[in-house]
Enzyme design. Sequence first.
Site: not given
Ligand code: ADQ
Length: 459
Positions: A364, A157
Site C-alpha cells: 500500500d 500515491h
Molecule cells: P486507496 O487505495 O483508496 O488510496 P486508502 O489510503 O486506504 O487507500 O484509503 C483512501 C480513503 O478511502 C480513506 O480516506 C478511507 O476512509 C476511504 N475508504 C477506504 N475503504 C473504504 C470503504 N470500504 N468505505 C468507505 N471509505 C473507504 C491510494 C493509495 C493509498 C494512499 C492513498 C492516498 O492506494 O496507499 O494512502 O491513495 O495517497
Amino acid sequence: MSRLIVVSNRVNPPADPGVATAGGLAMALAAALREDKGIWFGWSGEITEHFTGKPSIQKVGGVTVALVDLEEQDRAEYYDGYANRTLWPLFHYRTDLAAYERSFNEGYLRVNERFAETLLPLIRPDDLIWVQDYHLIPLASELRRRGVKNRIGFFLHTPWPARNVFNTLPRHLELVESFFAYDLIGFHTHDYLDAFSDYVFHEAGGEFEYPCARAFGRSVQLGVFPIGIDVDQFRSSLASKASLDYYERACVSKLNRKMLLGVDRLDYSKGLEERFLAYERFLDDNPDRAEQIFLLQIATPSRTGVDAYKDLRSRLDTISGRVNGTHATVDWVPLRYVNQPYRRDELSGIYRAADVGLVTPLRDGMNLVAKEYVAAQDEKDPGVLILSRFAGAAEQMKDALIVNPLSPEDVADAIRRGLDMPLSERRRRWQSLMHGIIKGDVTAWRDAFVSALRDGPGV
Ligand code: ADQ
C-alpha cells in the site's frame, strides 16, 4: 502570485466544503485551489463519441474544475487497461496479475497526449502544475513537447516497486525517461524513493545525488512527502450526528464483545484474503476466545469490471462463509463481512467503536485508514492498531503493532497481543501515533510539496 493547477485522472472537489463526507485529499487540494484561484483538471468520467479537446469548465464548491470527456477506446485501454490492469498490479508487486498489452500502452500515451492538448490553453506562464498519480506519468513530457516551461511536479500515491519487479514492464525505460520532464517527483516513503533511484542508477545509467536524480541528459528533484489525513475535519466529524449514531449502533451490537475492524476498498493489494485466513487461524488456535470477539470487515467493491476483482470477491465470499460455518453459534457471528459503502462521517463512528484496527495490506502506498482509525480513538481508552510492514504508513507509525501480513501466525499473535494490551500501553502508543498524525496532516503534505515545487532544490 502563481496559481496551482492540479491534474488527476478523476476530479472530485467536495460540493460543500463544510461537509465531512469527502476524502481528506480532495478537501486539501480543493482548499489550496480555492485560495490560489487555481484549476483542477481531469477526466469527467463521461464517454463521448469523438474526443473534442475542449474542456467543460465549471465551479464546484468554490473550485474551478476543467473536465474532459474521453472515448470508449480510451477508457478501455488507458483506464481499465494500462492504469488498472498494468501499472496498478505491477506497482503492488502483482506481476502475476499484470497484463502487458501493447494496445493498453498506446491508449495510455494517447490519453496523456489528449490531456496535454486540452490543458495547454488553460496554462498561464507562472502557474505551478501538480500531476497526481500513475495514470499520468507521461503528461509532463507531452506538455514540454508543446512548449510548456512551467514548473511541473508529480506525486505517486502508490508504492514504487523494486527494480527487478519494475523492469518486468515492457518499455520500462521509456516510462522512467518520461519522469525526467518533471521538476519534482514526490513519493510517500524513503523506500520508494530509494527503489526509484536504484532503477535510475542500474537501468538508466544515471546517478542520484540528493536531492536530484540525473539521467537521459536531464535532472529531476526527488522528495519524500508522506500524505496524512485532515485531522481537524476528521476529529470534528466525530461529533456529527451520523458519527455518533454509528458509534452507538456499533457499541450496542458488540454485546460486550471486543471488535476487530477492517475497512478497505475491495482490492487484492489490501490483503483481505490473508487477513481472513489469519483471523481463522486465531479462532482455530484460541477456542477460549470464542464468543468474546468478532471481526467487522467493511470492503466496498471497486473496479468491478476487472476480472481479478471479481475473482477476489468470490474467494472472500467462500472464506467468510467457511469461517462462520465452522465457528458461529446461535447467537455469535465471528466474521461480519459487509460490502456496502459507508460515508466518511459514518465510518468515523465505527472506527471509534473498534478495539483493534486491522490494517494489513500486502502492499500500500500509504494507507489512510490506519491514520483515520487512530484519529477516531477515545484518548482515555484507545484501541490498538495492527499495521502491515508493507504499508507506506509503517515507515512513520512505528508504535502500531507491525506485522507481516503474509504470516497468519504473525497476525494472529498480534491480534492476541492487541486484545490483551493493558490500558497504559494502549495510551502510550496512541499518544505517540496521534502526535505523528497531527504533525504530518494532509495540509502539511500539500504545503511541503507545493513549496518544494515552487522553490526547487536550491542547488
Ligand atoms: P486507496 O487505495 O483508496 O488510496 P486508502 O489510503 O486506504 O487507500 O484509503 C483512501 C480513503 O478511502 C480513506 O480516506 C478511507 O476512509 C476511504 N475508504 C477506504 N475503504 C473504504 C470503504 N470500504 N468505505 C468507505 N471509505 C473507504 C491510494 C493509495 C493509498 C494512499 C492513498 C492516498 O492506494 O496507499 O494512502 O491513495 O495517497
